[in-house]
Design an enzyme around this catalytic site. Structure first.
Site: not given
Ligand code: SAH
Length: 233
Positions: A83
């Site tokens: 993000s």
């Molecule tokens: N917080 C992260 C950025 C998140 S991007 C950072 O600091 O880098 C969103 C992430 O959520 C992605 O890696 C995606 O694979 C994950 N994601 C999507 N759906 C999900 C779910 N149901 N459970 C866990 N992770 C999930």
């Protein structure tokens, strides 16, 4: 490669340590906090200190370290992104963490948000659905000595019942509605910070506070754009 990781003790002082001699990104990180975060209204000193201290470039893919401190999300593989720094800071501030708190993050991605949260809380459990991302984040966090973070692989829309309830839950992927399990796993007096909205909608970053009677009170803070929270049906 070849450059040693900066040392980053967790339990000592909360002071930022921007002047590590082997951290060539220290000045960029200072500029990021001043020019993207505090100037946009994030004021919590502990949050700003955490953003100054966490070496964001180490959470990037090797080829994109130079983009680490830019004012936007950056791809981390598997169709996902780390993000934008301001959004990480804003969500962290909205979680209103204090020492002793137990936090759940849904959507580990690179592990960067988890590292920021870990400086402000006692423990962080973070769940990632893409196994290789979970493995990479876990490795980077371990190298940084981030011992109070546990990375789990799975569908975070079910939360992590074994560790519930949590003082705060931070969700970094957007569902079209708030998963009931995450509401249930928020402690009375705690907060759920979550982007809500479909892929083609304008999503809203929402803060839901649970009062001591267990009722939720929500407000929308800002329009945002996150990757969708995928469900394992
Ligand atoms: N917080 C992260 C950025 C998140 S991007 C950072 O600091 O880098 C969103 C992430 O959520 C992605 O890696 C995606 O694979 C994950 N994601 C999507 N759906 C999900 C779910 N149901 N459970 C866990 N992770 C999930």
């Amino acid at each position: 490669m070849g450059r040693s990781l900066i040392r980053w003790p967790f339990r000592g002082s909360d002071a930022a340590s921007p002047n590590q001699p082997d951290d060539r990104f220290a000045a960029a990180r200072e500029r990021m906090v001043a020019g993207q975060i505090s100037n946009r209204g994030v004021v919590d000193a502990r949050v700003l200190a955490a953003l100054r201290a966490v070496p964001r470039h180490l959470f990037m893919l090797p080829g994109s370290q130079d983009e680490a401190y830019e004012d936007r999300p950056v791809p981390i593989g598997h169709g996902q992104t780390i993000s934008q720094p301001y959004i990480v800071a804003l969500m962290t501030e909205l979680a209103r963490l204090k020492p002793g708190d137990r936090v759940l993050e849904v959507g580990t991605g690179s592990g960067y948000q988890a590292a920021v949260l870990s400086r402000l809380a006692d423990t962080v459990d973070t769940i990632e659905i893409v196994e290789p991302l979970a493995a990479r984040a876990s490795h980077v966090l371990a190298q940084l000595g981030c011992r109070n973070v546990t990375v789990h692989t799975g569908d975070g829309s079910a939360g992590w019942p074994e560790m519930a309830p949590f003082d705060a839950i931070v969700v970094t992927a957007a569902p079209d509605h708030v998963p009931p399990a995450l509401v249930a796993q928020t402690r009375p007096g705690g907060r759920l910070v979550i982007p809500v909205g479909g892929v083609n909608d304008v999503q809203q970053l929402r803060v839901l506070e649970k009062d001591e009677r267990g009722e939720m009170h929500g407000r929308d803070v800002a329009p945002v754009r996150f990757v969708p929270l995928v469900r394992k049906e």
